[in-house]
Motif scaffolding. Structure first.
Motif, mmCIF file in Angstrom:
data_model
loop_
_atom_site.group_PDB
_atom_site.id
_atom_site.type_symbol
_atom_site.label_atom_id
_atom_site.label_comp_id
_atom_site.label_asym_id
_atom_site.label_seq_id
_atom_site.Cartn_x
_atom_site.Cartn_y
_atom_site.Cartn_z
ATOM 1 N N GLU A 152 115.202 1.245 33.980
ATOM 2 C CA GLU A 152 113.898 1.815 33.485
ATOM 3 C C GLU A 152 114.215 1.640 32.047
ATOM 4 O O GLU A 152 115.344 1.688 31.350
ATOM 5 C CB GLU A 152 113.644 3.248 33.749
ATOM 6 C CG GLU A 152 113.374 3.339 35.551
ATOM 7 C CD GLU A 152 113.014 4.644 35.958
ATOM 8 O OE1 GLU A 152 112.883 5.444 35.246
ATOM 9 O OE2 GLU A 152 113.120 4.755 37.233
ATOM 10 N N TYR A 166 109.795 -2.420 34.521
ATOM 11 C CA TYR A 166 110.896 -2.064 34.166
ATOM 12 C C TYR A 166 111.697 -2.763 32.669
ATOM 13 O O TYR A 166 110.928 -3.730 32.113
ATOM 14 C CB TYR A 166 112.046 -2.576 35.192
ATOM 15 C CG TYR A 166 111.848 -2.047 36.394
ATOM 16 C CD1 TYR A 166 112.591 -0.998 36.770
ATOM 17 C CD2 TYR A 166 111.316 -2.530 37.311
ATOM 18 C CE1 TYR A 166 112.344 -0.140 38.001
ATOM 19 C CE2 TYR A 166 110.983 -1.571 38.588
ATOM 20 C CZ TYR A 166 111.632 -0.664 38.879
ATOM 21 O OH TYR A 166 111.622 0.120 40.006
ATOM 22 N N GLN A 226 123.773 4.321 33.887
ATOM 23 C CA GLN A 226 122.732 5.217 34.280
ATOM 24 C C GLN A 226 122.558 6.587 33.304
ATOM 25 O O GLN A 226 121.470 7.033 33.564
ATOM 26 C CB GLN A 226 123.382 5.633 35.712
ATOM 27 C CG GLN A 226 122.087 6.111 36.585
ATOM 28 C CD GLN A 226 122.230 6.111 37.983
ATOM 29 O OE1 GLN A 226 123.609 5.961 38.444
ATOM 30 N NE2 GLN A 226 121.436 6.493 38.739
ATOM 31 N N ARG A 267 117.784 1.556 39.417
ATOM 32 C CA ARG A 267 117.730 1.207 40.944
ATOM 33 C C ARG A 267 118.501 -0.166 41.081
ATOM 34 O O ARG A 267 118.359 -1.035 40.395
ATOM 35 C CB ARG A 267 116.260 1.190 41.444
ATOM 36 C CG ARG A 267 115.387 2.282 41.099
ATOM 37 C CD ARG A 267 114.028 2.185 41.683
ATOM 38 N NE ARG A 267 114.029 1.852 43.018
ATOM 39 C CZ ARG A 267 113.610 2.659 43.961
ATOM 40 N NH1 ARG A 267 112.686 3.513 43.732
ATOM 41 N NH2 ARG A 267 113.512 2.391 45.107
ATOM 42 N N SER A 268 119.191 -0.062 42.124
ATOM 43 C CA SER A 268 119.972 -1.288 42.413
ATOM 44 C C SER A 268 120.093 -1.466 43.990
ATOM 45 O O SER A 268 119.647 -0.759 44.832
ATOM 46 C CB SER A 268 121.541 -1.113 41.773
ATOM 47 O OG SER A 268 122.009 -0.257 42.521
#
Length: 104
Positions: A10, A53, A87, A93-94
């Motif tokens: 993000e 994103y 992070q 997100r992965s």
């Protein structure tokens, strides 16, 4: 069949700090992952639903076994430790998945 890891970041609170850290620290760490055959980055990612994103990273190995071996290696652990720091700079997100079918 290939195995892929994707990270969707993000928008960071401080894009310059995120970009600097990603470029100067994270990319060199990840490039040392055993068996990594492709590493691509995407910017200006428009989501079909939800917010866009900031950055998409996609890493590719020949097999899922190679991906798991890479993540378990010392280089993989160092990259994961740095991912935890990233992070803090930008939510992420992965996922990992096996790509085994070309439908075209």
């Amino acid at each position: 069949m290939t195995a892929r890891f994707i990270a969707l970041y993000e928008t960071p609170a401080d894009p310059s700090a995120f970009d600097r850290h990603y470029r100067d620290i994270h990319i060199p760490l990840a490039r040392r992952l055993p068996g990594l055959r492709r590493y691509t980055l995407g910017r200006d990612v428009v989501a079909v639903r939800g917010e866009p994103y900031y950055l998409v990273a996609e890493w590719e190995w020949d097999t899922m076994e190679e991906l798991r071996t890479a993540f378990a290696s010392p280089e993989g652990r160092a990259t994961a430790a740095d991912a935890a720091h990233l992070q803090e700079l930008a939510p992420v997100r992965s996922m990992i998945y096996r790509a085994d079918e070309n439908v075209l």
